[in-house]
Scaffold this active site. Structure first.
Site, PDB file in Angstrom:
ATOM      1  N   ARG A   6      40.284 -29.607  -1.216  1.00  0.00           N
ATOM      2  CA  ARG A   6      39.237 -29.526  -2.250  1.00  0.00           C
ATOM      3  C   ARG A   6      39.816 -29.777  -3.642  1.00  0.00           C
ATOM      4  O   ARG A   6      39.145 -30.346  -4.516  1.00  0.00           O
ATOM      5  CB  ARG A   6      38.505 -28.184  -2.187  1.00  0.00           C
ATOM      6  N   SER A  33      34.291 -23.658  -6.996  1.00  0.00           N
ATOM      7  CA  SER A  33      34.889 -23.590  -5.663  1.00  0.00           C
ATOM      8  C   SER A  33      35.095 -24.969  -5.042  1.00  0.00           C
ATOM      9  O   SER A  33      36.101 -25.216  -4.379  1.00  0.00           O
ATOM     10  CB  SER A  33      34.016 -22.744  -4.738  1.00  0.00           C
ATOM     11  N   GLU A  54      20.138 -26.824  -2.121  1.00  0.00           N
ATOM     12  CA  GLU A  54      20.895 -27.912  -1.526  1.00  0.00           C
ATOM     13  C   GLU A  54      20.022 -29.060  -1.022  1.00  0.00           C
ATOM     14  O   GLU A  54      20.384 -30.235  -1.170  1.00  0.00           O
ATOM     15  CB  GLU A  54      21.755 -27.372  -0.367  1.00  0.00           C
ATOM     16  N   PHE A  79      26.184 -25.161   3.963  1.00  0.00           N
ATOM     17  CA  PHE A  79      24.951 -25.439   3.219  1.00  0.00           C
ATOM     18  C   PHE A  79      24.648 -26.936   3.181  1.00  0.00           C
ATOM     19  O   PHE A  79      23.493 -27.345   3.248  1.00  0.00           O
ATOM     20  CB  PHE A  79      25.058 -24.904   1.791  1.00  0.00           C
ATOM     21  N   HIS A 105      35.157 -25.833   2.154  1.00  0.00           N
ATOM     22  CA  HIS A 105      35.055 -24.531   2.818  1.00  0.00           C
ATOM     23  C   HIS A 105      34.532 -24.648   4.246  1.00  0.00           C
ATOM     24  O   HIS A 105      33.744 -23.837   4.714  1.00  0.00           O
ATOM     25  CB  HIS A 105      34.186 -23.572   1.997  1.00  0.00           C
ATOM     26  N   ASP A 113      34.839 -14.624   4.224  1.00  0.00           N
ATOM     27  CA  ASP A 113      33.405 -14.902   4.061  1.00  0.00           C
ATOM     28  C   ASP A 113      32.650 -14.794   5.380  1.00  0.00           C
ATOM     29  O   ASP A 113      31.435 -14.632   5.395  1.00  0.00           O
ATOM     30  CB  ASP A 113      33.190 -16.291   3.456  1.00  0.00           C
ATOM     31  N   ARG A 163      39.178 -24.862   2.414  1.00  0.00           N
ATOM     32  CA  ARG A 163      39.414 -23.961   1.292  1.00  0.00           C
ATOM     33  C   ARG A 163      40.902 -23.760   1.015  1.00  0.00           C
ATOM     34  O   ARG A 163      41.329 -23.747  -0.135  1.00  0.00           O
ATOM     35  CB  ARG A 163      38.775 -22.601   1.599  1.00  0.00           C
TER      36      ARG A 163
END
Length: 310
Positions: A6, A33, A54, A79, A105, A113, A163
């Site tokens: 990322r 993020s 989204e 998402f 992620h 999470d 991530r």
């Protein structure tokens, strides 16, 4: 340990923005993020935060693409591929619009999470969509090259990133090409085909197997769709066994894509490492990889069992 994919994504966007004014970036309230904030700070007039919406973001991206822009739409994988699936299907892939869905992620390494955020089905969903190209980079270098290629290609692209920081795998002169894999290690007894963070795990497994006199070929399959059929069939012919490794469900992901090629053209003993028919759970990233068997040690175990079937 290298940087997270990322982070490389954010850097690549900034570099592209400097040379191509048609590049625009959208995010759904997660730019810190997903690292799209790097682009936002450099080119604020070309960055759009749609908020936690989204599906709407994908529709906006489709409209921007129809107007001639090159939109990169980013959020977490669960998402992007999950909540906005219908919009990706009907508003982006069906009309074959030039939208890049770049998610972060993905997989178990989201860690604490938990299951709701550990997207393990997105490769399956995205590779089933007509007109969609699916890319799962193994490290920062491959991420940058894949993002640059995606910006030059006219059509829908899905880029899956993680991530956590990951090991550097690809050489400095690597150039991403869709439908082309990269041989990380040569081998003659078995072939391990991996993507994402599992390529580094496969490379470590290669070293462990080599210490026991077993020659394992390791192929990084960053391009899931289109997939490198030639490399798969050559590996089947030359090594006689294929083991796939992915931070994703074994149902329809990289393993499924490889199995389709082998079943139709060159059946050989095959096994898959990934999550089974299950969701993830909350925990530290490394602990979760251990629980679900996504480790070099389990790759070694599976590889030996597979060789015995030859």
């Amino acid at each position: 340990m290298g940087k997270a994919t990322r982070d490389a994504y954010g850097e690549a966007l900034k570099e592209l923005g400097a040379v191509n004014p048609d590049i625009v970036v959208l995010d759904a309230d997660l730019s810190a993020s997903t690292k799209t904030q790097v682009f936002a700070k450099a080119y604020p007039n070309r960055f759009f935060d749609t908020g936690i919406a989204e599906a709407n973001m994908m529709g906006i991206a489709a409209g921007l693409a129809a107007a001639g822009k090159i939109p990169f739409a980013s959020t977490f994988a669960v998402f992007g591929a999950g909540r906005a699936y219908e919009q990706i299907r009907n508003s982006i892939c069906y009309p074959k619009l030039n939208v890049k869905v770049a998610v972060t992620h993905a997989g178990l390494t989201v860690g604490e999470d938990g299951a709701t955020h550990q997207m393990l089905e997105d490769i399956t969903l995205m590779r089933a969509l007509p007109n969609m190209t699916v890319i799962v980079p193994s490290d920062a270098k491959e991420t940058k090259e894949a993002v640059k290629w995606a910006a030059s290609y006219n059509g829908p692209v899905y880029i899956r990133m993680g991530r956590a920081k990951c090991d550097d795998i690809m050489p400095e002169n690597y150039i991403f090409k869709p439908g082309k894999s990269f041989e990380v290690c040569p081998g003659t007894d078995i072939t391990i085909i991996a993507c994402g963070i599992m390529t580094a795990k496969a490379k470590k497994a290669h070293d462990l197997l080599e210490a026991e006199g077993i020659s394992a070929r390791v192929i990084n399959m960053g391009s899931i769709k289109p997939i490198d059929e030639d490399a798969i069939l050559r590996a089947a012919l030359e090594t006689g066994a294929i083991l796939t490794c992915e931070e994703h469900t074994v149902k329809g992901g990289l393993g499924g894509a490889v199995a389709e090629v082998l079943c139709l053209h060159k059946p050989v003993p095959m096994a898959m490492i990934g999550t089974e028919d299950t969701f993830g759970q909350s925990g530290k990233a490394d602990d979760l990889l251990e629980v679900y068997g996504l480790t070099p040690e389990n790759i070694v175990k599976k590889a030996k069992a597979l060789i015995a079937r030859k």
